[in-house]
Design an enzyme around this catalytic site. Structure first.
Site, PDB file in Angstrom:
ATOM      1  N   SER A 246       0.845  -1.201   0.000  1.00 28.53           N
ATOM      2  CA  SER A 246       0.000   0.000   0.000  1.00 28.53           C
ATOM      3  C   SER A 246       0.871   1.237   0.000  1.00 28.53           C
ATOM      4  CB  SER A 246      -0.878   0.023   1.259  1.00 28.53           C
ATOM      5  OG  SER A 246      -0.149   0.571   2.353  1.00 28.53           O
ATOM      6  N   ASP A 247       0.246   2.371  -0.317  1.00 29.02           N
ATOM      7  CA  ASP A 247       0.958   3.615  -0.105  1.00 29.02           C
ATOM      8  C   ASP A 247       0.773   4.007   1.371  1.00 29.02           C
ATOM      9  OD1 ASP A 247       1.452   6.428  -2.367  1.00 29.02           O
ATOM     10  OD2 ASP A 247       2.364   5.957  -0.427  1.00 29.02           O
ATOM     11  N   TYR A 248       1.445   5.066   1.761  1.00 27.88           N
ATOM     12  CA  TYR A 248       1.567   5.455   3.166  1.00 27.88           C
ATOM     13  C   TYR A 248       0.195   5.738   3.808  1.00 27.88           C
ATOM     14  CZ  TYR A 248       4.361   7.581   6.939  1.00 27.88           C
ATOM     15  OH  TYR A 248       4.996   7.859   8.135  1.00 27.88           O
TER      16      TYR A 248
END
Ligand code: GLC
Length: 716
Positions: A246-248
């Site tokens: 995932s992104d942050y």
């Protein structure tokens, strides 16, 4: 493995930052001992990574090694030009080499996994992250995506000098509404397949082992819950089975998107959609087990994600030797090595684009004994690294001013003229004008502070910030020969600067060796060869504007009523895609085709003679564009399908050869399958998308669309 240990493998946490570098808080170390952490983000350095690996391998029940990931986007400690700048080289071999060098430095620092290349095609210069990508064209983006993946991963990710690459962001993040970062993306399925997906396909086809979804939604479905595109397209249609990270905090953000009302719901949707690793939000590590225990999440789905993470660790050789990456000795040997600095200087040289050069102001000649250097960015050794500069440091970098002052035989007078690029304080302009009056020539260093591009750095105007244009006007009014050097992370609207300054060199953010490379070009040791990977509009109001547009039913004819033009601005860009001048001049002969028509099984061969008609050696990027004259879907006016860097000595002529196959003529047909149709096609060859010679040929064969079995880019 217990359920908690399985979830631990899917949990990724950030390292903390302190003056002494990355550090992990005590509580997180306890989590590692408890098997609750699978990987770290931004934890790097041989010593720091070995310390954490020791804890994981010797103090946890199963001793599963950690993965260390970091955003090594355009360099680790030796910083190369920002990717948009490197894309201006139109040189995939260079991109491969810089990625390779970055991987060597990063692995010496214990990094196994980079969150790069960023393959978000974008036509949206208001969006700050265009600096991270390769511009507006699917073909150039695809070629550079492949090269960067090959550079990072090398022949095998098992080598301790290569890193796992991440194709990010999947997909369409580069088309945010109004250019505002994180904003909604709503593009047609056709545009998605024709424009935004090809670079993703290219990166995965080149072997990228990881993908990161974007923060954006696509037409109502957030990418982090997009089962149809992650499981459906990537994993099933394209048969790709790497790790999706995932992104942050993006999994947690599904609640903000409004498709989840609890952490658990967000976590279940993300995992079921195919997101394997949760970066930072903590939902997978802290909450998701409940989903399995309550029967809301299948254990098989969890096991599938855990297997992918464990296989990535296995493929990196970490189960064989968890300590094979990260070595203080290797850090000393490779980080900021002379060869890496030399490569950084070469990359910076090749990334520069000569936008204009009237009266041959450039290169600066021997007559220049006193040089006025004007503009606050000239002395800014941090800005030249750009955003996403990894572990790069300003103190390693050589500013434009440093390099110019170090040149023998040139007396440099530096006056910033403005406190900084955003300032409206013009009190320093008079001193700048005085210095310029007394000089043989002047260099205006203008642009954007590095913080004005990158993530969360969108601008509503892409004009030069602050009062830089007024500073430029005051300088050029002196009559002293003046050239502008631009340090910026996006296309800028430069109509006013173009009216006032005779020479403009686009240098982007050139990296650690920025100063020497700029000086090399300004004084003519290097002849610039860069070409624009992204259109420079005249005005912000023209955005989105890109070269591979459609003809429309009323094609633009300036000053002709009822055609697709504006009242207040010429409809064309200021500097088109593929534009870039040289200190020499090139002439193109008439293109020649080996035949006037081909069938689906043929290859068309085109040759064109290119001559250096000037008195200085130079490199030309010869560009080939294809245009379908008539098709069952409206064709684009031209599409890049070939590019060749050709070095020519003064007076030399070389025959440049291109091969065009039916696959180069394919498009996404009415039923969303990649097809090719018989008919007439135009080949445009030349020095930019707006300066070409055209020849025509025919593809003959059956009248029905011919499905292309071997696709090189995505279909449905
Ligand atoms: C950021 C970026 C992503 C990056 C990640 C980790 O928000 O969107 O590209 O890899 O966080 O730094």
């Amino acid at each position: 493995m217990t359920l908690e240990e399985k979830m631990g493998q899917l949990a990724q946490y950030p390292s903390q930052w302190s003056d002494t570098g990355p550090s992990v808080p005590a509580g997180r170390k306890e989590d590692v001992r408890a098997g609750k952490v699978g990987s770290f983000l931004s934890h790097y350095g041989a010593e720091a990574t070995q310390e954490m690996q020791e804890i994981a391998v010797t103090e946890s029940r199963l001793g599963i090694p950690l993965l260390f990931a970091y955003d090594v986007v355009h360099g680790y400690r030796t910083i190369f030009p920002i990717p948009l700048g490197e894309a201006s080289s139109f040189n995939p071999d260079l991109a491969r080499r810089t990625a390779r060098a970055a991987a060597r430095e990063a692995t010496a620092g214990g990094v196994h996994w980079t969150f790069a290349p960023m393959i978000d095609l974008s036509r949206e210069p208001r969006w700050g992250r265009v600096m991270e990508g390769a511009g507006e064209d699917p073909y150039l983006n695809s070629i550079l995506a492949r090269a960067r993946v090959q550079g990072f991963q090398g022949p095998s990710v098992a080598a301790d000098t290569t890193v796992m690459a991440t194709a990010k962001h999947f997909v369409g993040y580069g088309a945010p509404q109004a250019g505002r970062d994180y904003h909604t993306v709503d593009i047609s399925k056709r545009t998605l397949h024709e424009i935004y997906l090809p670079p993703v396909y290219a990166a995965l086809d080149a072997g990228a082992r990881s993908v990161m979804p974007g923060f954006n939604e696509i037409a109502g479905i957030p990418m982090h819950a997009h089962d149809r595109l992650i499981n459906g397209l990537l994993r099933n249609d394209w048969n790709w089975d790497g790790v999706v990270v995932s992104d942050y905090t993006a999994i947690w953000e599904l609640k903000k998107h409004g498709i989840a009302d609890t952490d658990l719901s967000a976590g279940i949707q993300a995992l079921e959609a195919g997101v394997d690793v949760d970066m930072v939000s903590g939902i997978y590590g802290d909450t998701l087990a409940t989903g399995v225990q309550e029967g809301r999440l299948r254990l098989d789905d969890v096991n599938r994600a855990v297997r992918r993470v464990l296989r990535a660790k296995w493929d990196a050789g970490l189960f064989e030797d968890p300590f094979r990456y990260g070595s203080p000795e290797r850090e000393d040997e490779v980080i900021l090595s002379d060869s890496h600095r030399d490569l950084a200087r070469t990359a910076a040289q090749q990334s520069m684009v000569l936008l204009k050069n009237e009266d041959e102001v450039l290169p600066l000649g021997d007559g220049v004994e006193t040089l006025a250097v004007i503009g606050p960015l000239a002395d800014d050794a941090r800005t030249i690294l750009g955003e996403w500069a990894g572990a790069g440091r300003a103190e390693d970098a050589i500013s434009v001013l440093d390099a110019l002052q170090n040149r023998t035989g040139v007396d440099v007078r530096y006056v910033p003229g403005l406190p900084d690029v955003r300032s409206t304080d013009m009190s320093g302009v008079d001193d700048a004008v005085d210095a310029v009056r007394q000089a043989d020539a002047a260099i205006l260093v203008l642009g954007e502070h590095y913080s004005m591009s990158g993530e969360a750095a969108s601008r509503t105007s892409i004009d030069l910030p602050g009062r830089q244009q007024d500073l430029a006007d005051a300088v050029t009014a002196t009559g002293t020969p003046t050239a502008a050097v631009l340090l910026n992370g996006r296309p800028l609207a430069l109509s006013t600067l173009d009216d006032s300054v005779p020479a403009i060199l686009e240098a982007w953010y050139p990296g650690t060796e920025a100063g020497p490379a700029v000086a090399d070009v300004l004084f003519g040791e290097v002849n610039p060869s860069g070409k624009l990977p992204m259109t420079f509009p005249r005005e912000t109001g023209q955005i989105p504007i890109f070269y591979n547009h459609k003809n429309t039913g009323r094609p633009p004819v300036q000053d002709q009523d009822y055609t697709s033009t504006y009242l207040d601005t010429h409809w064309t860009p200021l500097y088109p895609f593929g534009h870039g001048l040289s200190y020499t001049s090139f002439a193109y002969g008439a293109p020649k085709l080996n035949k006037g028509s081909i069938t689906i099984n043929d290859t068309l061969r085109m040759t064109v003679d290119v001559s250096n008609t000037g008195d200085r050696a130079g490199t030309e990027v010869v560009q080939l564009y294809v245009e379908d004259s008539t098709a069952s879907v409206t064709p684009r006016v031209k599409e890049l399908r070939g590019m060749k860097r050709v070095h020519l000595s003064p007076g030399e002529t070389k025959t440049v050869r291109f091969a065009v196959t039916p696959e180069d003529l394919t498009f996404i047909g009415p039923r969303m399958r990649r097809i090719v149709e018989p008919g007439h096609f135009h080949l445009h060859v030349g020095t930019s998308s707006a300066d070409v010679q055209t020849s025509t040929f025919q593809l003959t064969g059956s009248t029905t669309p011919i499905p292309v079995t071997e696709i090189s880019s995505p279909t449905q």
